[in-house]
Write a protein that holds these residues in place. Structure first.
Motif, PDB file in Angstrom:
ATOM      1  N   PHE A  75       0.827  -1.200   0.000  1.00  8.43           N
ATOM      2  CA  PHE A  75       0.000   0.000   0.000  1.00  8.43           C
ATOM      3  C   PHE A  75       0.866   1.257   0.000  1.00  8.43           C
ATOM      4  CE2 PHE A  75      -2.105   3.444   2.296  1.00  8.43           C
ATOM      5  CZ  PHE A  75      -3.266   3.595   1.547  1.00  8.43           C
ATOM      6  N   ILE A  76       1.920   1.236   0.809  1.00  7.20           N
ATOM      7  CA  ILE A  76       2.806   2.399   0.884  1.00  7.20           C
ATOM      8  C   ILE A  76       3.586   2.591  -0.410  1.00  7.20           C
ATOM      9  CG2 ILE A  76       4.869   3.304   2.034  1.00  7.20           C
ATOM     10  CD1 ILE A  76       3.818   1.993   4.611  1.00  7.20           C
ATOM     11  N   PHE A  77       4.148   1.499  -0.937  1.00  8.78           N
ATOM     12  CA  PHE A  77       5.036   1.623  -2.091  1.00  8.78           C
ATOM     13  C   PHE A  77       4.285   1.797  -3.408  1.00  8.78           C
ATOM     14  CE2 PHE A  77       7.883  -0.219  -5.385  1.00  8.78           C
ATOM     15  CZ  PHE A  77       8.900   0.711  -5.289  1.00  8.78           C
ATOM     16  N   PHE A  78       3.165   1.064  -3.566  1.00  6.65           N
ATOM     17  CA  PHE A  78       2.415   1.131  -4.821  1.00  6.65           C
ATOM     18  C   PHE A  78       1.199   2.049  -4.732  1.00  6.65           C
ATOM     19  CE2 PHE A  78       4.380  -3.172  -5.023  1.00  6.65           C
ATOM     20  CZ  PHE A  78       5.178  -2.957  -6.131  1.00  6.65           C
ATOM     21  N   ILE A  87       7.969   7.787  -3.418  1.00  9.54           N
ATOM     22  CA  ILE A  87       8.970   7.429  -2.423  1.00  9.54           C
ATOM     23  C   ILE A  87       9.815   6.286  -2.968  1.00  9.54           C
ATOM     24  CG2 ILE A  87       7.638   8.213  -0.425  1.00  9.54           C
ATOM     25  CD1 ILE A  87       6.707   5.399   0.014  1.00  9.54           C
ATOM     26  N   SER A  88      11.031   6.183  -2.459  1.00 10.89           N
ATOM     27  CA  SER A  88      11.944   5.135  -2.898  1.00 10.89           C
ATOM     28  C   SER A  88      11.653   3.834  -2.173  1.00 10.89           C
ATOM     29  CB  SER A  88      13.392   5.562  -2.634  1.00 10.89           C
ATOM     30  OG  SER A  88      13.637   5.655  -1.237  1.00 10.89           O
ATOM     31  N   GLU A  89      12.330   2.766  -2.619  1.00 13.54           N
ATOM     32  CA  GLU A  89      12.162   1.472  -1.953  1.00 13.54           C
ATOM     33  C   GLU A  89      12.589   1.549  -0.502  1.00 13.54           C
ATOM     34  OE1 GLU A  89      13.936   1.999  -4.651  1.00 13.54           O
ATOM     35  OE2 GLU A  89      13.103   0.826  -6.317  1.00 13.54           O
ATOM     36  N   TRP A  90      13.703   2.212  -0.246  1.00 12.82           N
ATOM     37  CA  TRP A  90      14.225   2.339   1.113  1.00 12.82           C
ATOM     38  C   TRP A  90      13.252   3.110   1.995  1.00 12.82           C
ATOM     39  CZ3 TRP A  90      15.593   6.380   4.354  1.00 12.82           C
ATOM     40  CH2 TRP A  90      16.367   6.035   5.463  1.00 12.82           C
ATOM     41  N   GLN A  91      12.734   4.214   1.488  1.00 10.26           N
ATOM     42  CA  GLN A  91      11.787   5.009   2.263  1.00 10.26           C
ATOM     43  C   GLN A  91      10.506   4.227   2.553  1.00 10.26           C
ATOM     44  OE1 GLN A  91      11.604   8.276  -0.518  1.00 10.26           O
ATOM     45  NE2 GLN A  91      12.961   9.560   0.725  1.00 10.26           N
ATOM     46  N   ALA A  92      10.033   3.475   1.569  1.00 14.75           N
ATOM     47  CA  ALA A  92       8.825   2.677   1.763  1.00 14.75           C
ATOM     48  C   ALA A  92       9.043   1.601   2.814  1.00 14.75           C
ATOM     49  CB  ALA A  92       8.394   2.047   0.442  1.00 14.75           C
ATOM     50  N   ALA A  93      10.208   0.948   2.775  1.00 10.19           N
ATOM     51  CA  ALA A  93      10.512  -0.103   3.741  1.00 10.19           C
ATOM     52  C   ALA A  93      10.586   0.461   5.157  1.00 10.19           C
ATOM     53  CB  ALA A  93      11.823  -0.799   3.371  1.00 10.19           C
ATOM     54  N   VAL A  94      11.281   1.576   5.318  1.00 10.00           N
ATOM     55  CA  VAL A  94      11.396   2.200   6.643  1.00 10.00           C
ATOM     56  C   VAL A  94      10.033   2.632   7.154  1.00 10.00           C
ATOM     57  CG1 VAL A  94      12.277   4.206   7.889  1.00 10.00           C
ATOM     58  CG2 VAL A  94      13.787   2.935   6.375  1.00 10.00           C
ATOM     59  N   VAL A 164      10.270  -9.443   3.714  1.00 11.82           N
ATOM     60  CA  VAL A 164       9.297  -9.242   2.627  1.00 11.82           C
ATOM     61  C   VAL A 164       9.581  -7.957   1.855  1.00 11.82           C
ATOM     62  CG1 VAL A 164       7.530 -10.489   3.906  1.00 11.82           C
ATOM     63  CG2 VAL A 164       7.608  -8.009   4.049  1.00 11.82           C
ATOM     64  N   CYS A 165      10.451  -7.104   2.394  1.00 13.98           N
ATOM     65  CA  CYS A 165      10.786  -5.865   1.681  1.00 13.98           C
ATOM     66  C   CYS A 165      11.521  -6.153   0.372  1.00 13.98           C
ATOM     67  CB  CYS A 165      11.632  -4.952   2.565  1.00 13.98           C
ATOM     68  SG  CYS A 165      10.752  -4.319   4.024  1.00 13.98           S
ATOM     69  N   SER A 166      12.013  -7.374   0.228  1.00 10.95           N
ATOM     70  CA  SER A 166      12.640  -7.744  -1.041  1.00 10.95           C
ATOM     71  C   SER A 166      11.622  -7.735  -2.176  1.00 10.95           C
ATOM     72  CB  SER A 166      13.271  -9.140  -0.932  1.00 10.95           C
ATOM     73  OG  SER A 166      12.274 -10.123  -0.678  1.00 10.95           O
ATOM     74  N   GLN A 167      10.333  -7.803  -1.843  1.00 13.57           N
ATOM     75  CA  GLN A 167       9.287  -7.807  -2.855  1.00 13.57           C
ATOM     76  C   GLN A 167       9.181  -6.470  -3.581  1.00 13.57           C
ATOM     77  OE1 GLN A 167       7.531 -10.666  -3.656  1.00 13.57           O
ATOM     78  NE2 GLN A 167       9.039 -11.552  -2.272  1.00 13.57           N
ATOM     79  N   ILE A 168       9.729  -5.405  -2.988  1.00 14.96           N
ATOM     80  CA  ILE A 168       9.747  -4.110  -3.665  1.00 14.96           C
ATOM     81  C   ILE A 168      11.180  -3.717  -4.026  1.00 14.96           C
ATOM     82  CG2 ILE A 168       7.614  -3.338  -2.553  1.00 14.96           C
ATOM     83  CD1 ILE A 168       9.382  -1.605  -0.693  1.00 14.96           C
ATOM     84  N   ALA A 169      12.056  -4.736  -4.115  1.00 18.24           N
ATOM     85  CA  ALA A 169      13.452  -4.564  -4.539  1.00 18.24           C
ATOM     86  C   ALA A 169      14.289  -3.772  -3.545  1.00 18.24           C
ATOM     87  CB  ALA A 169      13.517  -3.905  -5.923  1.00 18.24           C
TER      88      ALA A 169
END
Length: 223
Positions: A75-78, A87-94, A164-169
């Motif tokens: 939801f956050i990343f997509f 937002i970047s992958e790193w920002q979404a994961a954090v 699971v954060c690997s799912q958004i690279a």
């Protein structure tokens, strides 16, 4: 034909695994600091029923605790970019880790705050403590001392869930493992070593949190 174990192709990429492990630890450190900070605020608001924020935090806690972390991450990343927030992958994961840990730590810390006898607050008022001093010494630190083991376990759970954060690279440990396995096709060896690294990180974080609890939380709450 019997399976022939060969760890050499995995060991040759140890640098990628270690880089991913360090990235995972970085995500965990930032997520833990900010997530516990959110939890402290939420616990205080809910324990003391500060309106209207108590209701807002109540909805937030129920929403996060009853939905999968992967869905929150997606939801956050997509989802957010659809609203114009890139937002970047790193920002979404954090952000996902902070939001997730914040909800769980809110309830954990709230339990600790509610376990503080009301008479201690009355004694603090009698000693002319300011509200901040009373909150820090009489409420927060003793509450953290009571729930520190549970809070430590939740931080480790969030660290493990970061896979699971690997799912958004996001280039954390599981992303590195997937990348290595896709190149050498040694799935058993790759994920066996990755499992061992996750185990070592979990034990390391638990020892660190236990030390922090003894050195700062327990000692401060007893003063």
């Amino acid at each position: 034909m019997a399976y022939q174990f060969d760890f050499l192709p995995v060991v040759e990429n140890t640098d990628l695994l270690l880089r991913g492990a360090l990235f995972t630890l970085e995500l965990t450190a930032i997520g833990a600091l900010l997530g516990v900070g959110v939890g402290i605020v939420g616990a205080l608001v809910r324990a003391w029923n500060i309106r209207p924020f108590a209701g807002i935090f109540g909805v937030y806690v129920e929403l996060i605790r009853n939905t999968p972390f992967l869905v929150q991450l997606f939801f956050i990343f997509f989802g957010l970019p659809s609203l114009g927030l890139q937002i970047s992958e790193w920002q979404a994961a954090v952000l996902a880790m902070v939001i997730n840990l914040g909800a769980y730590s809110t309830e954990i810390i709230r339990a600790g705050i509610q376990a503080i006898p009301r008479g201690q607050l009355e004694a603090a008022a009698a000693l002319a403590m300011t509200r901040f001093e009373a909150f820090r010494h009489v409420v927060l630190l003793p509450a953290l001392g009571k729930v520190w083991p549970a809070l430590s376990s939740q931080i480790i759970i969030v660290m493990l869930g970061s896979a699971v954060c690997s799912q958004i690279a996001t280039e954390e440990l599981s992303f590195a493992a997937n990348f290595i396995q896709s190149r050498n096709f040694r799935a058993f060896e790759t994920y066996a070593l990755t499992t061992l690294i996750y185990l070592c990180m979990a034990l390391l974080i638990r020892q660190l949190l236990n030390w922090i609890g003894r050195r700062y939380i327990a000692r401060s709450s007893s003063q």
